[in-house]
Design a protein around this motif. Structure first.
Motif, PDB file in Angstrom:
ATOM      1  N   TYR A 262       0.618  15.619  -3.186  1.00  0.00           N
ATOM      2  CA  TYR A 262      -0.521  15.061  -2.930  1.00  0.00           C
ATOM      3  C   TYR A 262      -0.133  14.156  -1.697  1.00  0.00           C
ATOM      4  CZ  TYR A 262      -2.355  17.820  -6.893  1.00  0.00           C
ATOM      5  OH  TYR A 262      -2.891  18.617  -7.134  1.00  0.00           O
ATOM      6  N   TYR A 263      -1.121  13.496  -1.383  1.00  0.00           N
ATOM      7  CA  TYR A 263      -1.008  12.623  -0.346  1.00  0.00           C
ATOM      8  C   TYR A 263      -2.090  11.213  -0.957  1.00  0.00           C
ATOM      9  CZ  TYR A 263      -1.064  15.852   4.283  1.00  0.00           C
ATOM     10  OH  TYR A 263      -0.403  16.846   4.555  1.00  0.00           O
ATOM     11  N   PHE A 264      -0.563  10.083  -0.859  1.00  0.00           N
ATOM     12  CA  PHE A 264      -1.556   8.715  -1.912  1.00  0.00           C
ATOM     13  C   PHE A 264      -1.419   8.128  -0.783  1.00  0.00           C
ATOM     14  CE2 PHE A 264      -0.072  11.412  -4.657  1.00  0.00           C
ATOM     15  CZ  PHE A 264      -0.405  10.856  -5.901  1.00  0.00           C
ATOM     16  N   PRO A 265      -2.485   7.002  -1.078  1.00  0.00           N
ATOM     17  CA  PRO A 265      -3.160   5.886  -0.068  1.00  0.00           C
ATOM     18  C   PRO A 265      -1.740   4.817  -0.154  1.00  0.00           C
ATOM     19  CG  PRO A 265      -4.217   6.242  -1.328  1.00  0.00           C
ATOM     20  CD  PRO A 265      -3.821   6.579  -2.296  1.00  0.00           C
ATOM     21  N   VAL A 266      -1.389   3.998   0.647  1.00  0.00           N
ATOM     22  CA  VAL A 266      -0.165   2.937   1.182  1.00  0.00           C
ATOM     23  C   VAL A 266      -1.287   1.787   0.758  1.00  0.00           C
ATOM     24  CG1 VAL A 266       1.870   1.834   1.525  1.00  0.00           C
ATOM     25  CG2 VAL A 266       1.384   4.671   1.053  1.00  0.00           C
ATOM     26  N   TYR A 267      -1.182   0.481   1.031  1.00  0.00           N
ATOM     27  CA  TYR A 267      -0.814  -0.195   1.248  1.00  0.00           C
ATOM     28  C   TYR A 267      -0.585  -1.924   1.803  1.00  0.00           C
ATOM     29  CZ  TYR A 267      -5.214   2.083  -1.000  1.00  0.00           C
ATOM     30  OH  TYR A 267      -6.526   2.794  -1.392  1.00  0.00           O
ATOM     31  N   PRO A 268      -0.885  -2.760   2.497  1.00  0.00           N
ATOM     32  CA  PRO A 268      -0.434  -3.633   3.179  1.00  0.00           C
ATOM     33  C   PRO A 268      -0.725  -5.079   2.260  1.00  0.00           C
ATOM     34  CG  PRO A 268      -1.947  -3.491   4.721  1.00  0.00           C
ATOM     35  CD  PRO A 268      -2.620  -2.309   3.753  1.00  0.00           C
TER      36      PRO A 268
ATOM     37  N   LEU B  76       1.488   8.460   1.860  1.00  0.00           N
ATOM     38  CA  LEU B  76       3.006   9.040   1.460  1.00  0.00           C
ATOM     39  C   LEU B  76       2.612  10.481   0.723  1.00  0.00           C
ATOM     40  CD1 LEU B  76       4.386   6.103  -0.872  1.00  0.00           C
ATOM     41  CD2 LEU B  76       4.936   6.987   1.358  1.00  0.00           C
ATOM     42  N   THR B  77       3.846  11.231   0.717  1.00  0.00           N
ATOM     43  CA  THR B  77       3.352  12.703   0.423  1.00  0.00           C
ATOM     44  C   THR B  77       4.190  12.265  -0.409  1.00  0.00           C
ATOM     45  OG1 THR B  77       2.627  13.764   2.466  1.00  0.00           O
ATOM     46  CG2 THR B  77       3.604  15.170   0.838  1.00  0.00           C
ATOM     47  N   ILE B  78       3.362  12.279  -1.997  1.00  0.00           N
ATOM     48  CA  ILE B  78       4.714  12.842  -3.238  1.00  0.00           C
ATOM     49  C   ILE B  78       4.374  13.059  -3.536  1.00  0.00           C
ATOM     50  CG2 ILE B  78       4.589  11.398  -5.390  1.00  0.00           C
ATOM     51  CD1 ILE B  78       3.501   8.775  -3.535  1.00  0.00           C
ATOM     52  N   LYS B  79       4.770  14.384  -4.557  1.00  0.00           N
ATOM     53  CA  LYS B  79       4.950  15.585  -5.685  1.00  0.00           C
ATOM     54  C   LYS B  79       5.522  14.940  -7.181  1.00  0.00           C
ATOM     55  CE  LYS B  79       7.664  19.288  -7.117  1.00  0.00           C
ATOM     56  NZ  LYS B  79       8.968  20.157  -6.569  1.00  0.00           N
TER      57      LYS B  79
ATOM     58  N   LEU C 125       1.203   5.642  -9.372  1.00  0.00           N
ATOM     59  CA  LEU C 125       1.776   5.904  -8.396  1.00  0.00           C
ATOM     60  C   LEU C 125       1.415   4.771  -6.405  1.00  0.00           C
ATOM     61  CD1 LEU C 125       2.140   9.731  -8.225  1.00  0.00           C
ATOM     62  CD2 LEU C 125       3.910   8.589  -8.107  1.00  0.00           C
ATOM     63  N   VAL C 126       0.166   4.608  -7.289  1.00  0.00           N
ATOM     64  CA  VAL C 126       0.168   4.106  -6.214  1.00  0.00           C
ATOM     65  C   VAL C 126       1.099   2.619  -6.220  1.00  0.00           C
ATOM     66  CG1 VAL C 126      -1.869   2.593  -4.767  1.00  0.00           C
ATOM     67  CG2 VAL C 126      -2.031   5.101  -5.443  1.00  0.00           C
ATOM     68  N   GLU C 127       0.674   1.900  -7.146  1.00  0.00           N
ATOM     69  CA  GLU C 127       1.518  -0.062  -7.226  1.00  0.00           C
ATOM     70  C   GLU C 127       2.637   0.501  -7.123  1.00  0.00           C
ATOM     71  OE1 GLU C 127       0.141  -0.451 -11.500  1.00  0.00           O
ATOM     72  OE2 GLU C 127      -1.765  -0.457 -10.996  1.00  0.00           O
ATOM     73  N   GLU C 128       3.652   1.664  -7.789  1.00  0.00           N
ATOM     74  CA  GLU C 128       4.511   1.873  -7.306  1.00  0.00           C
ATOM     75  C   GLU C 128       5.222   1.762  -6.052  1.00  0.00           C
ATOM     76  OE1 GLU C 128       7.525   5.481  -8.720  1.00  0.00           O
ATOM     77  OE2 GLU C 128       6.756   5.361  -9.911  1.00  0.00           O
ATOM     78  N   HIS C 129       4.564   2.208  -5.139  1.00  0.00           N
ATOM     79  CA  HIS C 129       5.085   2.675  -3.857  1.00  0.00           C
ATOM     80  C   HIS C 129       4.303   0.966  -2.852  1.00  0.00           C
ATOM     81  CE1 HIS C 129       5.938   6.397  -5.211  1.00  0.00           C
ATOM     82  NE2 HIS C 129       7.394   6.570  -4.716  1.00  0.00           N
TER      83      HIS C 129
ATOM     84  N   ASN D 161      11.771  10.819  -3.466  1.00  0.00           N
ATOM     85  CA  ASN D 161      10.535  11.521  -2.904  1.00  0.00           C
ATOM     86  C   ASN D 161       9.244  11.516  -2.129  1.00  0.00           C
ATOM     87  OD1 ASN D 161      11.850  13.604  -5.398  1.00  0.00           O
ATOM     88  ND2 ASN D 161      10.581  12.931  -6.961  1.00  0.00           N
ATOM     89  N   ALA D 162       9.000  10.847  -2.454  1.00  0.00           N
ATOM     90  CA  ALA D 162       7.935  10.223  -1.229  1.00  0.00           C
ATOM     91  C   ALA D 162       8.482  10.200   0.156  1.00  0.00           C
ATOM     92  CB  ALA D 162       7.608   9.009  -1.872  1.00  0.00           C
TER      93      ALA D 162
END
Length: 110
Positions: free
Chosen positions: A104-110, A53-56, A66-70, A42-43
């Motif tokens: 929505y857009y969700f931030p991704v952290y390294p 990431l764009t996530i539904k 969602l941020v922790e998951e990705h 879904n991402a």
């Protein structure tokens, strides 16, 4: 008659404890892995920098979950920073206002 009832009750309880300890009632790890792969489908990567990431959103999802998951790395990020980044990516939308079924857009952290 009471003894037979109690005997059967004890046997049922012992069998259910034995079954739970040996076989278990929780899903196997392969089932969990399959579910995780379905959620990742879904991402999709949205930016060139791979910073969002764009996530539904599905029922039960939160911005933090969602941020922790990705999360791509093991670095810890402050909740305030996650909220600030989410609001910036989504034109000031408050994380509490996300709606099921919307993207929505969700931030991704390294």
């Amino acid at each position: 008659m009471k003894r037979a009832f109690y005997f059967l009750l004890v046997l049922i309880v012992l069998y259910s404890v034995y079954y739970d300890l040996n076989t278990g009632t929780l899903p196997k790890s392969s089932t969990i892995a399959t579910t995780g792969q379905a959620q990742e489908s879904n991402a999709s990567m949205e930016s060139d920098d791979n910073k969002s990431l764009t996530i539904k959103v599905k029922p039960g999802d939160t911005v933090l979950s969602l941020v922790e998951e990705h999360r791509q790395g093991s670095s810890e990020v402050a909740i305030d920073q996650i909220i600030k980044d989410f609001e910036e990516l989504n034109d000031g939308l408050n994380p509490e206002d996300i709606q099921i079924g919307k993207t929505y857009y969700f931030p991704v952290y390294p």
